[in-house]
Design a protein around this motif. Sequence first.
Motif, PDB file in Angstrom:
ATOM      1  N   CYS A   1      -3.605   8.628  -5.430  1.00 66.26           N
ATOM      2  CA  CYS A   1      -3.670   8.522  -6.710  1.00 66.26           C
ATOM      3  C   CYS A   1      -3.702  10.133  -7.077  1.00 66.26           C
ATOM      4  CB  CYS A   1      -3.460   8.137  -7.793  1.00 66.26           C
ATOM      5  SG  CYS A   1      -1.991   6.490  -7.459  1.00 66.26           S
TER       6      CYS A   1
ATOM      7  N   HIS B   1      -6.044   3.771  -2.653  1.00 65.67           N
ATOM      8  CA  HIS B   1      -4.967   3.769  -3.514  1.00 65.67           C
ATOM      9  C   HIS B   1      -5.515   4.679  -4.487  1.00 65.67           C
ATOM     10  CE1 HIS B   1      -3.066   1.150  -1.267  1.00 65.67           C
ATOM     11  NE2 HIS B   1      -3.586  -0.099  -1.934  1.00 65.67           N
TER      12      HIS B   1
ATOM     13  N   ALA C   1       2.439   1.474  -3.430  1.00 69.14           N
ATOM     14  CA  ALA C   1       1.768   1.944  -4.618  1.00 69.14           C
ATOM     15  C   ALA C   1       1.328   3.579  -3.857  1.00 69.14           C
ATOM     16  CB  ALA C   1       0.224   1.586  -4.358  1.00 69.14           C
ATOM     17  N   ASP C   2       0.887   3.781  -2.950  1.00 72.32           N
ATOM     18  CA  ASP C   2       0.951   5.946  -3.258  1.00 72.32           C
ATOM     19  C   ASP C   2       1.879   6.441  -3.501  1.00 72.32           C
ATOM     20  OD1 ASP C   2      -1.577   5.092  -2.155  1.00 72.32           O
ATOM     21  OD2 ASP C   2      -0.999   5.369  -0.185  1.00 72.32           O
TER      22      ASP C   2
ATOM     23  N   LEU D   1      -2.392   0.831 -12.434  1.00 73.79           N
ATOM     24  CA  LEU D   1      -2.301   0.560 -10.374  1.00 73.79           C
ATOM     25  C   LEU D   1      -2.582  -1.020 -10.328  1.00 73.79           C
ATOM     26  CD1 LEU D   1      -2.738   1.702  -7.590  1.00 73.79           C
ATOM     27  CD2 LEU D   1      -5.284   2.034  -7.963  1.00 73.79           C
TER      28      LEU D   1
ATOM     29  N   ALA E   1       0.727  -1.036  -0.065  1.00 76.54           N
ATOM     30  CA  ALA E   1       0.110  -0.126   0.285  1.00 76.54           C
ATOM     31  C   ALA E   1       0.824   0.946   0.055  1.00 76.54           C
ATOM     32  CB  ALA E   1      -1.179   0.021   1.261  1.00 76.54           C
TER      33      ALA E   1
ATOM     34  N   ARG F   1      -8.804  -1.922  -0.658  1.00 78.67           N
ATOM     35  CA  ARG F   1      -7.568  -0.682  -0.580  1.00 78.67           C
ATOM     36  C   ARG F   1      -7.207  -0.123  -2.329  1.00 78.67           C
ATOM     37  NH1 ARG F   1      -6.736   1.678   3.372  1.00 78.67           N
ATOM     38  NH2 ARG F   1      -5.064   2.138   2.474  1.00 78.67           N
TER      39      ARG F   1
END
Length: 102
Positions: A66, A62, A25-26, A48, A22, A58
């Motif tokens: 973004c 996410h 990804a951010d 993503l 997580a 989640r």
Amino acid sequence: MSHRLITFFTLCVLLAAPLAAAANADKQCAEAADAARAAAQRYHTFYLDAGWGGRTDRAAAHMNACHAAFAERGFGLIGVEINSENEDVEGYFLSYGPADAD
């Protein structure tokens, strides 16, 4: 080592993996937004990945991260496309363009 200690460490690793994914990804969203802005791109599509632990609970968080990262750099959301394989969600294509475009 006892069997319980090994089991405990294994569970810790398995439970920590989604949290690390997580955060990654951010961070990737922010880096992609920075790169798009630095390259003076008017439009950018970001993939993503809906990796393990993020398909159901989640993914929206996410995506919101973004959207915020790209909005801070002058981009607005154009569209979202779902990438699926055999009816399983694999990820999302998030397309961004100028924030002032209608």
